[in-house]
Every structure is written in C-alpha cells, then in structure tokens.
Design an enzyme around this catalytic site. Structure first.
Site, mmCIF file in Angstrom:
data_model
loop_
_atom_site.group_PDB
_atom_site.id
_atom_site.type_symbol
_atom_site.label_atom_id
_atom_site.label_comp_id
_atom_site.label_asym_id
_atom_site.label_seq_id
_atom_site.Cartn_x
_atom_site.Cartn_y
_atom_site.Cartn_z
ATOM 1 N N ARG A 125 0.877 -1.246 0.141
ATOM 2 C CA ARG A 125 -0.015 -0.152 -0.003
ATOM 3 C C ARG A 125 0.829 1.312 0.294
ATOM 4 O O ARG A 125 0.236 2.240 -0.091
ATOM 5 C CB ARG A 125 -1.069 -0.088 1.323
ATOM 6 C CG ARG A 125 -1.930 -1.227 1.230
ATOM 7 C CD ARG A 125 -2.684 -1.127 2.410
ATOM 8 N NE ARG A 125 -3.470 -2.355 2.497
ATOM 9 C CZ ARG A 125 -3.240 -3.329 3.350
ATOM 10 N NH1 ARG A 125 -2.119 -3.367 4.377
ATOM 11 N NH2 ARG A 125 -4.041 -4.362 3.391
ATOM 12 N N VAL A 126 2.185 1.365 0.261
ATOM 13 C CA VAL A 126 3.044 2.333 0.285
ATOM 14 C C VAL A 126 4.148 2.223 -0.795
ATOM 15 O O VAL A 126 4.489 3.197 -1.252
ATOM 16 C CB VAL A 126 3.344 2.336 1.710
ATOM 17 C CG1 VAL A 126 4.531 3.734 1.827
ATOM 18 C CG2 VAL A 126 2.359 2.573 2.695
#
Length: 515
Positions: A378-379
């Site tokens: 997600r990052v």
C-alpha cells in the site's frame, strides 16, 4: 605531695576525654540524619510454568521489573488488589514458595549501541555467541511510545529486496511495515534472509529477531549472514522455544529498542520478526496461566494492542526526529491457507501490505512462491524506481490473464492462436520470476530479465534453457548495462534507446552464437 603529683595527669586525661566527647556529640547533633531507605519486600505464593504470583507489593507498578531472591527477574503483568501476576524472565524451577521478591522501580531495559553489531544475543541483550561482553553505549527501556504523526515523513526511498517478484510488483519502501504471510515451509524465512543479504549493496543495518525458532534454524540464518558478509552489520536476537515464554514475549520489543537507537542516529534499519505467530502464542500461554479471560481462539482481548504498539514504532522519521527509518518485516504463519484467522487478520490490518506465499505455487516448484493476486503493497509503490514501475504494471496484468486462461485451458477446450500465444507468454514470464535462495539480484539484472520475458525472448525456450538464458542475461547486464544502473540510481525513466539496448543485450545472451 606525692599523691597530688601522681593524680594530676589522670585528671587532665579525663578532662580531655570529656571535651572530646562533648565535641563529638555536638557534631553528631548538628549532622542531619540520613534519609531512611525503604525496601518493599513481597512473597511468592504460587509458581507456575513461566509465571509467579506475588503478594505484599502493594505499590508495584505495571511492567515494573521485580527481582526474586534466587536472582531470577520478572515483569509485573497483572495488577490486582491482593496479588501480582509476574512473568518470569528466567527458569521457574529456581523459585521456591515463600521466597522474597523486591521491587526495582525500573522497567526492563536492554543494552544498545554499535557494539551489538555482529553479535548473537538473547532477549535481554546478553551474548549467546561465546564472545566477550558487549560494551554497550547505554541501556534503554524496551517499551517506548510510538512517534507521533509530526515526527514522521512520507516514505520516498525504496528498500531493495533483491527478489524480482517483490521489487517489481510488491515493492517495499524504507520505513514501511510489510507482512510476510503463508503456511509452513513456503519460504517465509528465506525471503527475509535474502532481503538482509541484499543490503550488502546499501548501508541499511539489519536486525533478525527469532521468536520460538529452533536452534538449528537460527544457526542456518547466522551461517547465511556470515557467508553473505552481512553479519558485521546485523544483530541476531534469539528467543528459542526452549526458553521461558516471558523472554519470547519481550524479544520483539527489545529488538525494536535496539533499532530505535540507530534510527535516532539517522541510520536506516531493517528489522525482521520471525515470527509473530509464536509471539502471540507465548503471550496467550502467559495470559492463560495468569487466569486472564480468553477471547477469540483463546487469545486475550489485548493481543491486537500487543502487536500494534510494537509495529507502530516503525516508520520513516523527520530530520527533527533523527532522520532515520525502521522498516519492519513481520512474519506470520497461516494454517491451510486460512487468511481469515485471528492473528493473521490482526496483522494484515496493522501493516501496510502483505507478501502472501502460496503452498499451491510451492507444489508447482515456483520459488519464491509469491501469490501476486493476494499480495499488495500500500506504500512501497510510491518509493519504487521509475524503471521498475514501468515494467510492473504490465507484469501483473500478463500474469493475471495467464492464470485465468490456464484454468480455462484445463477443460480441454480448443484454443485459438491468440490464446495459445498468451498462455506461452504467461508461462515464460512466470518461469522468469523463479529465483534461487540466497541469490538476491541487483535492480539492473532484474530489469533485464523482466523486459526479456515481457518481450517474448523466453517464449520458445524450455525450462532448463530459460534458466541458463537468465544467467547469461545477468552476466551481460553486469558487463554492458552500467548505464541502466545510473538510470535506476538517479530514479529516471528508461528512454527508448535504453530499452532497445536492454532488449539487444538480452537477445544476444539468449539467442546469440555463444548461447
């Protein structure tokens, strides 16, 4: 006359003694009395396997360190009106009923500093490698408040794992918390160790925290780090399954405290928790022995907080907060591919993504067995280099289409030429993602192999020839593609000429006269 001559010296001596006594008394009366030293002493009323019940310490605090008369230490975990539940940090066999227990007015602390690098230690920071004592800079509490939002900055730098599948499709950034999840024997530890070995190309400090692992498994990890020349920049902490559950409980917090020392100095730290399933089981064991009420799957209700307060201490920090980063790769084990179990779902919700290792891919001899459909970062995509980002999108689409067609083709349906071509290309790309253990790859070599696979250079090769071709492409990349290394280090996109150079180099390595 004679009597008075003999008695005069005695009178003078007595007078001198009286004056000396009076002076001493005046001095004593003028000196303030020392402050009384109060020592609270409790008694052991029960001893269990890794826990003890203590009474008589009404002023003890939560998480305070207690010292038993035999020398064993313990942590106050439960506070009740008439009793304390204490987690033991040593063998319970040494403790007897009625034994004295004293407060220390301290929490558990561990040594920190550069002297820990290259050492094998236990959860209390004591050496386990048979070498000299550790000359620590200081001792720091294992518990610390997680940095606030104003002390954090955006994740903007990649953490290269050296594994094609992860760096291209599920990238990890410095300061990220990425979960490694899968069944037993799917290669979770191998991915963690290979990531550490790949940091030989960077300045990242690595901490490997083994929780509940067998001694031979930890020994193999230490051997791999020494062979890969990474032991000098690594710390190995072991809390084996033969030790008390209290040491397994505090081990990840102690490792995180050591990581925070380096991040406060502006360094980048990678920390591996292998694995938090054993950590949760140790905490469940301690809680049930202390008669805490069980909840879902017999875990106490605060197990989420136990892991959250640990992993929240990782991140990329601002210059005012030291400027360093702590990248956490916790490992968790699933049973029968059950991702919806209590501990896995907890950790999935805490972390910034997961790398899922599928036993079905293991049975197909696909290593590393990363399931790209269930894995997500997600990052890290925001920190991924542009060169790999260009390849990653097409790679995921190609593999997802291939897997759908592969399931459809099993029914024996007649396939048209376009579908057969997609199946051939997808199979070649999946085979190109295979990678041996302890062989992390630089970004330029990864890029050359992936572009060659996406361009169809592997479509006509058998599995063995494809493996040989990838080896030749890697060698050619090291020799002829230094310009690609520069593009990656400068985070620049590939030009059309760069792409043609990679394809020409890979084609020569695959199908040239020396192939």
């Amino acid at each position: 006359m004679t009597v008075s001559d003999h008695s005069a010296p005695e009178n003078r001596s007595e007078l001198h003694s009286a004056e000396h006594f009076d002076a001493w008394r005046e001095t004593l009366l003028a000196t303030p009395a020392p402050a009384p030293i109060l020592t609270e002493v409790g008694r052991v009323t029960e001893v269990g396997d890794g826990v003890a019940i203590v009474t008589g310490l009404a002023r003890a605090l939560a998480d305070e360190l207690l010292v038993f008369e035999c020398g064993v230490r313990g942590i106050v975990l439960d506070l009740e009106p008439e009793r304390l539940g204490v987690v033991l940090l040593g063998p319970s066999e040494l403790i007897t009923l009625g034994e004295d227990v004293r407060r220390t007015r301290k929490v558990v602390s561990v040594p920190v500093g550069p002297a820990l690098l290259g050492r094998v230690i236990d959860a209390m920071g004591r050496p386990r490698d048979g070498l000299d004592a550790i000359a620590a800079v200081a001792e720091t509490p294992i518990e610390a408040e997680a940095p606030g939002i104003l002390s954090r900055s955006a994740i903007f730098r990649p953490l290269a794992t050296g594994i094609k599948t992860i760096d291209a499709v599920v990238p990890v950034g410095l300061g990220q918390r990425e979960l490694i999840i899968g069944d037993r024997q799917t290669g979770k530890t191998s991915i963690a160790v290979d990531t550490i070995l790949n940091q030989s190309r960077s300045q990242v400090i690595c901490i490997y925290c083994a929780i509940g692992q067998r001694g031979d498994a930890v020994s193999r990890v230490i051997g791999a780090l020494k062979k890969g020349n990474m032991m000098a920049r690594s710390i190995v902490m072991s809390a084996g399954d033969e030790e008390t559950p209290g040491l397994a409980y505090i081990a990840p917090y102690a490792a995180m405290a050591m990581a925070e020392y380096f991040s406060d100095q502006g360094r980048d730290v990678l920390i591996i928790f292998d694995d938090l399933t054993h950590h949760a089981r140790s905490y469940r064991e301690l809680s049930l022995l202390l008669r805490r009420p069980p909840g879902r799957e017999a875990f106490p209700g605060d197990i989420f907080y136990v892991h959250a307060r640990l992993l929240e201490r990782a991140g990329q920090f601002t210059q005012e907060a030291g400027g360093g980063s702590i990248t956490a790769l916790p490992v968790v084990e699933t049973q029968a591919e059950n991702l919806s179990a209590y501990i896995p779902t907890n950790l999935i919700s805490i972390t910034d993504g997961q790398i899922y290792l599928s036993p079905r891919l293991v049975r197909k001899n696909q290593f590393p067995a990363v399931d790209l459909g269930l894995s997500v970062s997600r990052v890290g995509g925001k920190a991924q280099s542009r060169t790999l980002r260009e390849v990653a999108g097409n790679l995921r689409v190609t593999l997802s289409q291939f897997e759908e067609l592969e399931d459809f083709a099993r029914f024996g349906t007649r396939l048209d030429d376009v579908t057969r071509a997609r199946l051939t290309r997808g199979s070649a790309v999946r085979n190109a993602l295979r990678q041996a253990e302890r062989d992390p790859m630089p970004a330029a070599e990864q890029l050359a192999v992936l572009i060659a696979a996406m361009e169809g250079l592997f479509d006509t090769l058998s599995e063995q020839k494809l493996t040989d071709a990838m080896g030749r492409i890697r060698a050619a990349a090291r020799k002829h593609l230094q310009v690609i290394d520069e593009r990656i280090s400068e985070d620049k996109a590939l030009s059309e000429e760069d792409r043609k150079l990679i394809i020409a180099t890979a084609n020569e390595a695959c199908h040239g006269p020396n192939a």
